[in-house]
Design a protein around this motif. Structure first.
Motif, mmCIF file in Angstrom:
data_model
loop_
_atom_site.group_PDB
_atom_site.id
_atom_site.type_symbol
_atom_site.label_atom_id
_atom_site.label_comp_id
_atom_site.label_asym_id
_atom_site.label_seq_id
_atom_site.Cartn_x
_atom_site.Cartn_y
_atom_site.Cartn_z
ATOM 1 N N ALA A 52 13.953 110.566 -64.467
ATOM 2 C CA ALA A 52 14.387 110.238 -65.823
ATOM 3 C C ALA A 52 13.530 110.934 -66.874
ATOM 4 O O ALA A 52 13.975 111.152 -68.003
ATOM 5 N N LEU A 54 10.676 109.680 -68.091
ATOM 6 C CA LEU A 54 10.016 108.704 -68.969
ATOM 7 C C LEU A 54 8.534 109.024 -69.071
ATOM 8 O O LEU A 54 7.839 109.169 -68.068
ATOM 9 N N SER A 218 11.083 100.063 -71.025
ATOM 10 C CA SER A 218 12.126 101.095 -70.936
ATOM 11 C C SER A 218 12.698 101.235 -69.534
ATOM 12 O O SER A 218 13.775 101.831 -69.354
ATOM 13 N N ILE A 222 16.788 102.316 -67.378
ATOM 14 C CA ILE A 222 16.872 103.490 -66.505
ATOM 15 C C ILE A 222 17.458 103.098 -65.155
ATOM 16 O O ILE A 222 18.289 103.818 -64.585
ATOM 17 N N TYR A 230 19.505 108.860 -68.970
ATOM 18 C CA TYR A 230 18.302 108.849 -69.801
ATOM 19 C C TYR A 230 17.925 110.253 -70.241
ATOM 20 O O TYR A 230 17.494 110.471 -71.378
ATOM 21 N N ARG A 231 18.125 111.218 -69.365
ATOM 22 C CA ARG A 231 17.741 112.588 -69.667
ATOM 23 C C ARG A 231 18.667 113.240 -70.701
ATOM 24 O O ARG A 231 18.323 114.289 -71.274
ATOM 25 N N ARG A 239 11.903 113.374 -72.831
ATOM 26 C CA ARG A 239 13.204 112.758 -72.583
ATOM 27 C C ARG A 239 13.281 111.342 -73.157
ATOM 28 O O ARG A 239 12.277 110.649 -73.298
ATOM 29 N N GLY A 240 14.519 110.929 -73.424
ATOM 30 C CA GLY A 240 14.777 109.546 -73.785
ATOM 31 C C GLY A 240 14.666 109.254 -75.263
ATOM 32 O O GLY A 240 14.480 110.139 -76.103
ATOM 33 N N THR A 242 12.888 106.523 -78.280
ATOM 34 C CA THR A 242 11.655 105.783 -78.504
ATOM 35 C C THR A 242 11.739 105.084 -79.856
ATOM 36 O O THR A 242 12.664 105.322 -80.638
#
Length: 450
Positions: A52, A54, A218, A222, A230-231, A239-240, A242
């Motif tokens: 993902a 993260l 988070s 995922i 997510y990507r 990525r993601g 926030t």
């Protein structure tokens, strides 16, 4: 610009009773934990979080899944997860509203993270001043135990997990992970020399993962939606989505959950822009310990790589905005006073350097600076930077260097007999306090009060 927002963690913040267990379960809560524990191996969970992309949301941006994979599973000692909720840097205010609104999202993330690293005990370290958050988290933990989401034999898998919410004693230095671990162990909160790193010898000298609250919270999304989903958000290496905290001289300050890579110009538009009759002067991209940006960086993508390339750090995404009424000398002094007060005193460069920086900045603010004091500031910064156990010293050095680089003339004015409050009257920048008489402001600052 509202289409830029990506409500994932903040999707249910506005609902009545969003913090209650039944609300979380009603939105599918604890389903991700059930899926992870009943259909996936620990290694598969780590691989999913790695795929993902993260990254840690506490400031450093280290890949979360990679951090989990560092835990040596051949070590016979217990493994621990410690969630860092010691949010206390000036301007940083993303974790507290999240924990108040949806504490069960964090607890569900804790279950999945502990399962991934084979930990059976987790500790949530919360700053002691935010008593309302501590009470809400403890209630959430109690409700999760009562419902069978914590304790023994989770989801019938035979996996046991205990969670403890620990109140810190109000030391900013305990946001540094090794100082936090020592504080949690009952010792004085001071940074450790590394190696060994916490993954090898952390809490009680056992393998330990330390993650920020937003990082852990988070994870359930995922697991539910997958790494590919997510990507799709963010940038190639960041990525993601926030949580960006926008505060200061804006019309609508608050939390904005958006993909990594959004710009400050876009966030400013979401926040209603700078207050009427004024223009943005400078802002912090990641909190007070990061080099400041000016209007020249309004279009820099707010992700880890782009902000670093532009000369700062994304940090905790605490975007403090200051308009043209603000004295950068005063702001820099207040930040440095904070870091001087919060230094644990273990490292001589940090302990002594912060004291000298505060004295020099106070003289400059009051118009009593001597010729060469601005260069002396930078010289002290050179003697402090990269010479301490943790990054506290690097933080206050960063904000001073960048302030001088961008607004040197304001500092030089303080070395030619012009107090900062004459150059830029302080009452003009006030947001909440009623305007004060200039004489009172001058008297307060000449007396050296914070």
């Amino acid at each position: 610009m509202t289409d830029k927002l990506t409500p994932i963690l903040s999707a249910h913040w506005g609902e009545d009773g969003s913090w209650r267990l039944e609300n979380h379960v009603g939105h599918g809560g604890y389903g991700a934990a059930r899926t992870a524990l009943t259909t996936m191996s620990s290694a598969e969970v780590i691989a999913l979080v790695k795929d993902a992309g993260l990254r840690g949301r506490g400031g450093a941006g280290f890949p979360t899944g990679m951090k989990w994979s560092f835990i040596p599973q051949d070590n016979p000692n217990p493994k621990y997860l410690v969630v860092n909720c010691d949010e206390s840097e000036p301007g940083t205010c993303k974790d507290v509203p999240m924990l108040m609104a949806t504490p069960h999202t964090l607890l569900e993330g804790i279950i999945i993270a502990c399962y991934a690293v084979n930990a059976h005990h987790a500790f949530v370290y919360v700053r002691g001043e935010v008593l309302h958050v501590i009470r809400r988290l403890r209630k959430a933990v109690a409700d999760a135990y009562a419902a069978g989401y914590l304790g023994a034999n989770l989801f019938g898998t035979g996996y046991d997990l205990d969670v403890v919410v620990h109140a810190g004693a109000g030391a900013y230095i305990c946001g540094e992970e090794t100082a936090l671990l020592d504080s949690l162990s009952g010792r004085r909160g001071q940074p450790r020399l590394r190696p060994p790193f916490p993954a090898v010898e952390g809490l009680y000298a056992c393998p330990t993962v330390v993650n920020n609250a937003e990082s852990i919270a988070s994870v359930p999304a995922i697991v539910v939606h997958g790494a590919a989903w997510y990507r799709q958000m963010g940038t190639e290496r960041s990525r993601g989505a926030t949580i960006y905290s926008v505060s200061g001289h804006v019309k609508r300050p608050g939390q904005f959950e958006a993909p990594l890579g959004i710009t400050m110009r876009e966030l400013l538009e979401m926040a209603g822009g700078v207050r009427e009759g004024h223009e943005l002067k400078f802002f912090t991209p990641g909190g007070s310990s990061t080099p400041i940006f000016t209007t020249e960086q309004l279009d820099v993508p707010l992700d880890y790589e782009a902000v670093s390339a532009a000369g700062s750090i994304l940090g905790t995404k605490a975007l403090q905005c200051f308009d043209d009424t603000v004295s950068v000398v005063r702001t820099t002094l207040r930040w440095t006073e904070f870091y001087k007060h919060e230094s644990c005193g273990k490292c001589t460069p940090c302990r002594e350097g912060s004291w000298w920086l505060v004295q020099t900045l106070r003289n400059i603010e009051a118009g009593r600076g001597a010729p060469g004091d601005v260069d002396k500031l930078l010289d002290i910064c050179d003697n402090v930077s990269m010479k301490s156990f943790c990054t506290l010293a690097d933080g206050f050095v960063a904000c001073i260097r960048s302030a001088v680089r961008n607004f040197r003339s304001e500092f030089e004015a303080g070395c030619r007999g012009t107090p900062a409050w004459e150059l830029l009257p302080y009452e003009a920048s006030a947001l909440f306090a009623p305007p004060r008489e200039r004489l009172t402001v001058q008297s307060t600052n000449e007396g050296g009060a914070a």
